[in-house]
Design a protein around this motif. Structure first.
Motif, PDB file in Angstrom:
ATOM      1  N   THR A 104      38.513  30.046  35.592  1.00  0.00           N
ATOM      2  CA  THR A 104      39.389  30.763  34.660  1.00  0.00           C
ATOM      3  C   THR A 104      40.665  29.971  34.420  1.00  0.00           C
ATOM      4  O   THR A 104      41.135  29.868  33.284  1.00  0.00           O
ATOM      5  N   ALA A 160      30.275  41.535  31.614  1.00  0.00           N
ATOM      6  CA  ALA A 160      31.631  41.010  31.519  1.00  0.00           C
ATOM      7  C   ALA A 160      31.679  39.626  30.909  1.00  0.00           C
ATOM      8  O   ALA A 160      32.745  39.153  30.587  1.00  0.00           O
ATOM      9  N   HIS A 219      42.761  37.654  36.268  1.00  0.00           N
ATOM     10  CA  HIS A 219      42.063  37.542  34.997  1.00  0.00           C
ATOM     11  C   HIS A 219      40.725  36.867  35.224  1.00  0.00           C
ATOM     12  O   HIS A 219      40.626  35.924  35.995  1.00  0.00           O
ATOM     13  N   GLY A 220      39.710  37.317  34.512  1.00  0.00           N
ATOM     14  CA  GLY A 220      38.395  36.696  34.635  1.00  0.00           C
ATOM     15  C   GLY A 220      37.548  37.391  35.681  1.00  0.00           C
ATOM     16  O   GLY A 220      37.983  38.292  36.373  1.00  0.00           O
ATOM     17  N   GLN A 221      36.318  36.951  35.775  1.00  0.00           N
ATOM     18  CA  GLN A 221      35.368  37.576  36.686  1.00  0.00           C
ATOM     19  C   GLN A 221      34.870  36.545  37.674  1.00  0.00           C
ATOM     20  O   GLN A 221      34.570  35.426  37.322  1.00  0.00           O
ATOM     21  N   GLU A 255      39.755  42.747  33.075  1.00  0.00           N
ATOM     22  CA  GLU A 255      38.720  42.000  32.373  1.00  0.00           C
ATOM     23  C   GLU A 255      38.118  42.869  31.289  1.00  0.00           C
ATOM     24  O   GLU A 255      38.171  44.098  31.348  1.00  0.00           O
TER      25      GLU A 255
END
Length: 158
Positions: free
Chosen positions: A50, A16, A114-116, A8
């Motif tokens: 996401t 983020a 991917h992503g938070q 990320e």
């Protein structure tokens, strides 16, 4: 065994959210990093949000990177999604930690998250305690950075 790797964009003080990252400009170093990451990737592990963001955006992208990114298998952790339009994609079944453990046992390249999300903590394993190191990094300048540093020391994503 495949590794589970969290990727990320994040600021030094652990922000983020893309909307809060001031003036991020794509550069050649970032491009090289993402190309290397994609070459190492055998699959994606995505949460619902996401996945939905990527599914609206990535199929419209063109070029070698987009072609390779779009063809990666997508494993989606969601209890509410029923249909996945951005193929190849599969919903994970059962409790998340067990589903991810099974996924890691399958063949292929590493799995990139991917992503938070707070749910990623459910698939992380606590790091074994290590003896203190002699060289210490300076203390983080903010409470958010301190929390992020503790989190990063506590969990690893392989």
């Amino acid at each position: 065994m495949r590794k589970l790797i969290l990727t990320e964009f994040i600021s030094v003080d652990c922000i983020a959210e893309v909307e809060k990252l001031p003036g991020v400009a794509w550069n050649e170093e970032m491009n090289t990093f993402k190309e290397d990451e994609l070459a190492d990737s055998g699959a994606m592990l995505l949460g619902r949000t996401t996945y939905q963001i990527f599914a609206r955006s990535w199929p419209k992208q063109t070029g070698d990177f987009a072609d390779r990114f779009n063809t990666l298998p997508k494993n989606v952790a969601s209890t509410t999604l029923k249909d996945l339009d951005w193929k190849p994609a599969e919903l994970l079944k059962g409790p998340l930690p067990e589903a991810v453990a099974k996924l890691k046992q399958t063949g292929g390249g590493n799995i990139y998250v991917h992503g938070q999300s707070q749910r990623r903590l459910a698939v992380a394993k606590p790091r074994p305690r290590r003896p203190p190191q002699t060289a210490q990094l300076p203390r983080a300048p903010s409470a958010r950075a301190n929390r992020c540093s503790r989190l990063m020391r506590r969990f690893h994503w392989s």
